[in-house]
Motif scaffolding. Structure first.
Motif, short mmCIF file in Angstrom:
data_model
loop_
_atom_site.label_atom_id
_atom_site.label_comp_id
_atom_site.label_asym_id
_atom_site.label_seq_id
_atom_site.Cartn_x
_atom_site.Cartn_y
_atom_site.Cartn_z
N GLY A 80 9.48 73.23 31.34
CA GLY A 80 10.76 72.55 31.16
C GLY A 80 11.19 72.61 29.71
O GLY A 80 11.62 71.61 29.12
N THR A 81 11.12 73.80 29.15
CA THR A 81 11.30 73.98 27.70
C THR A 81 12.69 73.69 27.19
O THR A 81 12.91 73.51 26.00
CB THR A 81 10.87 75.42 27.32
OG1 THR A 81 10.90 75.58 25.91
CG2 THR A 81 11.79 76.45 27.95
N GLY A 82 13.70 73.64 28.10
CA GLY A 82 15.08 73.40 27.65
C GLY A 82 15.56 74.54 26.77
O GLY A 82 15.51 75.71 27.17
N GLU A 103 11.81 77.55 32.40
CA GLU A 103 13.06 76.77 32.45
C GLU A 103 13.86 77.20 33.69
O GLU A 103 14.11 78.38 33.89
CB GLU A 103 13.88 77.00 31.18
CG GLU A 103 15.23 76.30 31.16
CD GLU A 103 15.12 74.81 31.41
OE1 GLU A 103 15.83 74.33 32.31
OE2 GLU A 103 14.33 74.13 30.72
N LYS A 108 20.35 77.53 30.13
CA LYS A 108 19.28 77.43 29.13
C LYS A 108 18.40 78.67 29.14
O LYS A 108 17.98 79.15 28.08
CB LYS A 108 18.46 76.16 29.38
CG LYS A 108 19.25 74.89 29.10
CD LYS A 108 18.47 73.63 29.43
CE LYS A 108 19.32 72.39 29.14
NZ LYS A 108 18.62 71.14 29.54
N GLU A 128 12.42 82.11 34.31
CA GLU A 128 13.51 81.29 34.85
C GLU A 128 13.08 80.81 36.24
O GLU A 128 13.23 81.52 37.23
CB GLU A 128 14.81 82.08 34.93
CG GLU A 128 15.99 81.22 35.37
CD GLU A 128 17.32 81.96 35.35
OE1 GLU A 128 18.27 81.45 35.95
OE2 GLU A 128 17.40 83.05 34.74
#
Length: 212
Positions: A80-82, A103, A108, A128
């Motif tokens: 969930g690195t943003g 992510e 993003k 992704e």
């Protein structure tokens, strides 16, 4: 003014790197990343923080505070690195670390691919995907997450990714004793490291959890 043209911001980053014991040459690529983030953020709302000076403290230096605890780790999945936090600053600071930026948000993920390309980060890749859908069980020496969820929720989604003996390095604010007490079976606490982030007047902790 873009961030890299701001002498005061550059000085703040230089001072922060010095405090963390990191090489001053890291400032160049980190500011390229910050420029890119600030520019994309105007259109795509990648982060709620819009002031570049606040980005230096709360994004760059906050991420880099965990470098001593990641040095020597060969592979890391940033869940969930943003916009790439902490994964991209860690990949910049530690060329020997192979980082997978996980992510699911398409905007993003597009930014992440552009950042990896612009910075020529041969040691970073973008996945992704939702965390639980990453089909690479046992592929990573460690996983990390920054302000993502509770420790149990992180492990429920990404606990299949660490290798045997692999670890979760979770970045937290206040020491999360309730979350530690609620760790799922098969996982145990290794350590809780207080982190000092230059310029940040708030508690930060790195919680290290290992498969038992």
């Amino acid at each position: 003014m873009i961030p890299s043209d701001d002498p005061a911001l550059r000085a703040e980053l230089d001072a922060g790197l010095h405090t963390l014991g990191l090489a001053p040459m890291l400032a160049g690529p980190l500011l390229v990343y910050l420029d890119l983030l600030a520019r994309w953020n105007r259109t795509y709302n990648l982060t709620a923080i819009r002031d570049p000076r606040e980005m230096v403290t709360r994004h760059l230096l906050d991420s880099l505070a965990m470098v001593p605890h990641v040095a020597g780790v060969p592979t890391l999945a940033d869940l969930g690195t943003g916009p790439g936090l902490p994964g991209i600053p860690l990949a910049v600071a530690l060329p020997g670390l192979q980082v997978t930026l996980v992510e699911s948000n398409g905007k993003k993920a597009r930014f992440l691919r552009e950042a990896v390309r612009t910075l020529r980060l041969a040691n970073a890749e973008v996945a992704e995907s939702r965390i639980e859908a990453v089909e690479r069980p046992g592929a990573f020496a460690a996983i990390t997450a920054r302000a993502l969820a509770t420790l149990s929720d992180i492990l429920a989604a990404g606990g299949h990714l660490p290798a045997p003996g692999g670890r979760l390095l979770a970045m937290k604010g206040l020491r999360p004793d309730d979350e530690i007490a609620a760790l799922p079976p098969g996982w145990g606490l290794v350590a809780v490291h207080p982190l000092r982030v230059p310029g940040l007047d708030a508690e930060r902790h790195l919680v290290v959890v290992e498969r038992t």
